[in-house]
Design an enzyme around this catalytic site. Structure first.
Site, PDB file in Angstrom:
ATOM      1  N   GLY A   1       0.677  -1.124   0.020  1.00 52.06           N
ATOM      2  CA  GLY A   1      -0.102   0.052  -0.179  1.00 52.06           C
ATOM      3  C   GLY A   1       0.511   1.632   0.181  1.00 52.06           C
ATOM      4  O   GLY A   1       1.800   1.171   0.670  1.00 52.06           O
TER       5      GLY A   1
ATOM      6  N   LEU B   1      -0.962   7.700   2.194  1.00 53.12           N
ATOM      7  CA  LEU B   1      -0.631   8.233   2.807  1.00 53.12           C
ATOM      8  C   LEU B   1       0.025   7.504   3.419  1.00 53.12           C
ATOM      9  O   LEU B   1       0.735   8.526   4.194  1.00 53.12           O
ATOM     10  CB  LEU B   1      -1.779   9.675   3.422  1.00 53.12           C
ATOM     11  CG  LEU B   1      -2.555  10.101   2.027  1.00 53.12           C
ATOM     12  CD1 LEU B   1      -2.968  11.214   2.888  1.00 53.12           C
ATOM     13  CD2 LEU B   1      -0.540  11.388   2.073  1.00 53.12           C
ATOM     14  N   ALA B   2      -0.331   6.980   3.990  1.00 57.71           N
ATOM     15  CA  ALA B   2       0.066   5.958   5.041  1.00 57.71           C
ATOM     16  C   ALA B   2       1.742   4.570   4.633  1.00 57.71           C
ATOM     17  O   ALA B   2       2.241   5.693   4.952  1.00 57.71           O
ATOM     18  CB  ALA B   2      -1.232   4.540   5.786  1.00 57.71           C
ATOM     19  N   GLY B   3       1.088   4.471   3.643  1.00 55.95           N
ATOM     20  CA  GLY B   3       2.226   3.164   2.980  1.00 55.95           C
ATOM     21  C   GLY B   3       3.141   4.553   2.406  1.00 55.95           C
ATOM     22  O   GLY B   3       4.439   3.634   2.506  1.00 55.95           O
TER      23      GLY B   3
ATOM     24  N   HIS C   1     -20.471   8.957   6.807  1.00 56.02           N
ATOM     25  CA  HIS C   1     -20.298  10.826   6.712  1.00 56.02           C
ATOM     26  C   HIS C   1     -21.888  11.137   6.204  1.00 56.02           C
ATOM     27  O   HIS C   1     -22.366  11.152   5.545  1.00 56.02           O
ATOM     28  CB  HIS C   1     -19.438  10.571   5.822  1.00 56.02           C
ATOM     29  CG  HIS C   1     -18.898  12.098   5.761  1.00 56.02           C
ATOM     30  ND1 HIS C   1     -19.912  13.544   5.438  1.00 56.02           N
ATOM     31  CD2 HIS C   1     -17.726  12.619   5.407  1.00 56.02           C
ATOM     32  CE1 HIS C   1     -18.641  13.838   5.452  1.00 56.02           C
ATOM     33  NE2 HIS C   1     -17.641  13.830   6.078  1.00 56.02           N
TER      34      HIS C   1
ATOM     35  N   SER D   1     -17.214  17.707   1.252  1.00 54.55           N
ATOM     36  CA  SER D   1     -16.567  17.482   2.279  1.00 54.55           C
ATOM     37  C   SER D   1     -17.231  18.119   3.559  1.00 54.55           C
ATOM     38  O   SER D   1     -17.729  18.998   2.827  1.00 54.55           O
ATOM     39  CB  SER D   1     -14.950  18.369   2.426  1.00 54.55           C
ATOM     40  OG  SER D   1     -14.526  18.309   3.394  1.00 54.55           O
TER      41      SER D   1
ATOM     42  N   ARG E   1     -19.420  13.759  13.131  1.00 58.41           N
ATOM     43  CA  ARG E   1     -20.296  13.146  12.145  1.00 58.41           C
ATOM     44  C   ARG E   1     -21.446  12.333  12.361  1.00 58.41           C
ATOM     45  O   ARG E   1     -22.366  11.582  11.884  1.00 58.41           O
ATOM     46  CB  ARG E   1     -19.120  11.660  11.271  1.00 58.41           C
ATOM     47  CG  ARG E   1     -18.023  13.026  10.419  1.00 58.41           C
ATOM     48  CD  ARG E   1     -17.002  12.163   9.825  1.00 58.41           C
ATOM     49  NE  ARG E   1     -16.261  13.610   8.882  1.00 58.41           N
ATOM     50  CZ  ARG E   1     -15.559  13.167   8.459  1.00 58.41           C
ATOM     51  NH1 ARG E   1     -14.937  12.244   8.171  1.00 58.41           N
ATOM     52  NH2 ARG E   1     -14.915  14.254   7.676  1.00 58.41           N
TER      53      ARG E   1
ATOM     54  N   GLU F   1      -5.549   3.404   7.586  1.00 59.31           N
ATOM     55  CA  GLU F   1      -6.878   2.976   7.839  1.00 59.31           C
ATOM     56  C   GLU F   1      -6.625   1.281   7.791  1.00 59.31           C
ATOM     57  O   GLU F   1      -7.894   1.017   8.308  1.00 59.31           O
ATOM     58  CB  GLU F   1      -7.379   3.412   6.671  1.00 59.31           C
ATOM     59  CG  GLU F   1      -9.035   3.541   6.693  1.00 59.31           C
ATOM     60  CD  GLU F   1     -10.005   4.330   5.794  1.00 59.31           C
ATOM     61  OE1 GLU F   1      -9.280   5.052   4.845  1.00 59.31           O
ATOM     62  OE2 GLU F   1     -11.370   3.722   5.835  1.00 59.31           O
TER      63      GLU F   1
ATOM     64  N   LEU G   1      -5.817  11.483   8.035  1.00 61.31           N
ATOM     65  CA  LEU G   1      -4.809  12.175   7.248  1.00 61.31           C
ATOM     66  C   LEU G   1      -3.543  12.156   8.279  1.00 61.31           C
ATOM     67  O   LEU G   1      -2.631  11.356   8.695  1.00 61.31           O
ATOM     68  CB  LEU G   1      -4.783  12.996   6.540  1.00 61.31           C
ATOM     69  CG  LEU G   1      -6.538  13.423   4.840  1.00 61.31           C
ATOM     70  CD1 LEU G   1      -6.244  14.656   4.901  1.00 61.31           C
ATOM     71  CD2 LEU G   1      -5.927  12.271   3.835  1.00 61.31           C
TER      72      LEU G   1
END
Ligand SMILES: Cc1cc2nc3c(=O)[nH]c(=O)nc-3n(C[C@H](O)[C@H](O)[C@H](O)COP(=O)(O)OP(=O)(O)OC[C@H]3O[C@@H](n4cnc5c(N)ncnc54)[C@H](O)[C@@H]3O)c2cc1C
Length: 666
Positions: A40, A43-45, A266, A284, A337, A453, A469
């Site tokens: 992955g 953003l994390a990976g 959401h 958003s 949310r 996530e 994020l």
């Protein structure tokens, strides 16, 4: 197996610093002898791969898209939180920690959340140093806006494209390492199994999605950064390709799966318009800074609007019910949310919905346009009583803040949101559950880590906006690079891991058998046919509101559907070529197991908390009613052959630093 979360001792604000000061390190020369697989590159990976390579490890990174730039992270719109207190409005590390624990309805691990709040400020510095164009005020300072569940402005953003800009930053950092030969990037590859050798994660089996070739890859540790599992509902705001396969495969190999039932619905998405849809679109949460949510006060007006006899603009101020402002005066439209979604459902269920299906509420910018317009008129020494001019000036401000979101809405709905309120309704968006990890972000399989996530880590039963994020980048840039070293320190002399070991041979055979089974099945229905059916069961019985009867039915129905799927699914083409139906079949097979565990988890949790709303457990005012005495724990499930036989392990949650009270946003 007893769960050991490995939370360091000491005061909460010292834990992470003390921990880093005392863990094992791998010296720079030895890092060259160690390989790490990262599955992955969102953003994390992506941030993890870049940082691990920068540190000197040899990284092998995998993604199923044609480039890391196309990870689902690119869709993130609204922003990223950080406790910088640039607005001087009282923010602090503790407040971000507190808001996140409370926002998650007291079902997250305190130590992890505090660490997240501590490193949040570093993320912004890191990204600015990379050149990420975060929004700035006129004077050049970084700008902030507010997100739900907080009373401060701590969200950094790049128009409505924050994920895209952050991902370009991480991707640039990765590219530098690809150029240096420290990251070997495997685009268009899908991990289909984990290889465990002598109890440790030592590699993966991946399929080249272009040629169909099955490949073996080895390493000293494997990091899973494969994103969330919202697409178990078929319709969600996730990218179409987002799936649970990597996380589910490691679960089947011994990684516990935590809190699968914690899913975020959401509140502000474009409503479903019919059966033809395969994807939902988010508007958003940042829009709730300026948009006011309402429905008509009277049922007659709601009916007239649904039938096209009246328009939103026909209703005077006193004929509108700004129900969030009415019910939650202090947080207003910026309640978390889960609260906003339930409130929208409650109004629509009561008959006040405003679109043809009766499942939509208004998000209205008229007041903000006038407010900003008057301010601009004042600044520019223009006539603040000229309504036409004021609206024009106000629309320009709104356009600068949310222009791309307004354009997206216009393109999809064919209505101009500058002139008429948007129509929105809740949709599946994010999964707080995921693979269980300890403080080191390691799963219950030694050497197999999970970040972003895909893990269950920091958000408890409800994630606050702009915190995903933050968590993904915290994990990738600032947490995993330390904690993985502690695990790898004894491995410096191990040497390369051979892919000829019997464990690799067996895992590859297992994958081939599954693929062949689908190709040779000769059923009558497409993969999507089954995925849609699963999604309907999930939404109707395991969705925004759940009860024991519906959950029991869902468990049975999913098990029956799974059998039907294996008996009757038709997958055309061959294994050894580009075959998207085959890719989907493998993913839906995993969703069909995960969906059942999800319902089982929701059934066992006899309380309501955050996004998990059991109709049997609510306050008189319809709010989630927690049962801290019996359920203040993480539910971590161990795989035992099939979802119905999964064994529950409990990690007790201890709240030493925040007071455990029923959540209120009044
Ligand atoms: C529309 C939308 C807007 C959002 N806006 C915000 C926001 O404003 N702020 C915020 O904080 N959060 C936001 N979120 C949530 C946030 O975007 C995600 O939680 C986050 O980006 C997830 O990042 P990730 O790196 O964990 O996973 P992803 O970005 O989903 O990346 C997963 C990676 O894993 C790879 N992968 C998956 N399975 C395999 C496999 N089997 N083999 C090989 N590779 C695999 C994929 O190719 C991809 O590279 C939003 C989400 C959505 C849907």
């Amino acid at each position: 197996m007893a769960l050991d979360s490995k939370i360091p001792a000491g005061p909460i604000s010292d834990k992470w610093t003390d921990y880093k000061d005392h863990i094992n390190l791998v010296n720079p020369a030895n890092k060259r002898n160690i390989d790490i697989i990262v599955v992955g590159t969102g953003l994390a990976g992506g941030s993890a791969a870049a940082t691990l390579a920068e540190l000197g490890y040899n990284v092998k990174a995998f993604c199923f898209q044609d480039s890391p730039r196309r990870a689902h992270s690119i869709a993130a719109q609204g922003g990223i939180n950080a406790a910088k207190n640039y607005q001087g409005d009282g923010d602090s590390t503790f407040r971000l920690f507190y808001d996140t624990v409370k926002g998650g309805d007291y079902r997250a691990r305190e130590a992890n959340v505090h660490r997240l709040a501590e490193v949040s400020a570093n993320i912004i510095d890191q990204c600015v140093a990379q050149g990420v164009p975060l929004a700035r005020e006129y004077g050049g300072l970084l700008d902030n806006r507010s997100f739900g569940g907080t009373l401060v402005s701590r969200t950094f953003y790049a128009a409505g494209q924050t994920g895209q800009q952050l991902l370009l930053g991480a991707y640039s950092a990765m590219n530098r390492q690809i150029g240096r030969g420290k990251i070997k990037m495997h685009n268009r590859h899908e991990m289909l199994d984990l290889v465990i050798v002598n109890g440790k994660a030592r590699g993966i089996i991946a399929r080249n999605l272009v040629t169909g070739e099955i490949e073996r890859h080895s390493a000293h540790a494997v990091v899973i950064a494969s994103g969330g599992y919202g697409n178990v509902f078929f319709l969600s705001t996730n990218a179409m390709g987002s799936n649970a396969t990597a996380a589910w495969k490691i679960h089947k190999k011994g990684a516990f799966f935590a809190n699968p039932c914690y899913t975020q619905i959401h509140p502000t998405c474009i409503p479903v318009s019919g059966d033809h849809q395969s994807k939902l679109t988010l508007m958003s949460e940042s829009l709730r800074n300026d948009g006011r949510i309402w429905v008509p006060k009277s049922l007659e007006d709601a009916k007239a609007i649904r039938e096209g006899k009246k328009k939103a603009s026909d209703l005077k101020e006193e004929e509108r019910d700004y129900y969030l402002e009415r019910r939650y005066p202090s947080f207003g439209n910026l309640v978390p949310r889960d609260v906003a979604s339930r409130a929208a459902k409650e109004r629509c269920d009561a008959g006040y919905g405003v679109n043809k299906t009766g499942e939509a509420v208004y998000l209205d910018f008229a007041a903000a346009i006038v407010r900003y317009g008057k301010e601009q008129a004042l600044i520019q020494h223009l006539d603040g009583n000229d309504d036409v001019l004021v609206k024009k000036l106000g629309k320009e401000v709104i356009k600068n803040k949310y222009g791309n979101l307004f354009q997206m809405y216009y393109k999809i709905v064919d209505e101009n949101p500058y002139e008429t309120p948007m129509m929105i309704y809740p949709a599946v968006h994010y999964t707080m559950g995921g693979t269980w990890v300890d403080y080191n972000l390691m799963t219950t399989i030694p050497g197999c880590f999970s970040i972003g996530e895909s893990n269950f880590s920091d958000h408890g039963a409800n994630r606050l906006g702009a915190s995903a994020l933050m968590q993904g980048l915290a994990d990738g840039y600032f947490v995993l690079p330390y904690t993985i070293g502690d695990y790898l320190a004894p491995d410096i002399k191990t040497g390369a891991i051979s892919t000829e070991l019997p464990e690799f041979v067996a895992a590859e055979k297992n994958v081939r058998d599954q693929l062949n089974k689908f190709i040779n099945n000769n059923g009558t229905h497409s993969v999507d046919h089954f995925h849609k059916k699963l999604g309907k069961i999930m939404w109707d019985k395991v969705g925004m509101a759940r009860n024991a009867k519906g959950l029991n039915e869902a468990i049975e129905e999913i098990a029956v559907l799974r059998e039907e799927f294996y008996r009757d699914v038709k997958v055309p083409g061959s294994i050894d070529s580009f075959n998207q139906e085959l890719e989907k079949a493998m993913r839906v097979a995993d969703f069909l197991e995960l969906g059942e565990l999800f319902a089982k988890d929701a059934l066992h949790r006899n309380e309501s908390c955050g996004g998990h709303f059991r109709e049997e457990y609510q306050t008189d005012e319809g709010e989630a009613l927690r049962d801290d005495e019996n359920f203040a724990y993480v539910a971590a499930w161990e795989y035992k052959g099939k979802p119905s036989e999964a064994i529950l392990h409990k990690e007790a949650l201890v709240f030493d630093n925040v007071k455990l009270v029923q959540r209120s946003y009044k």
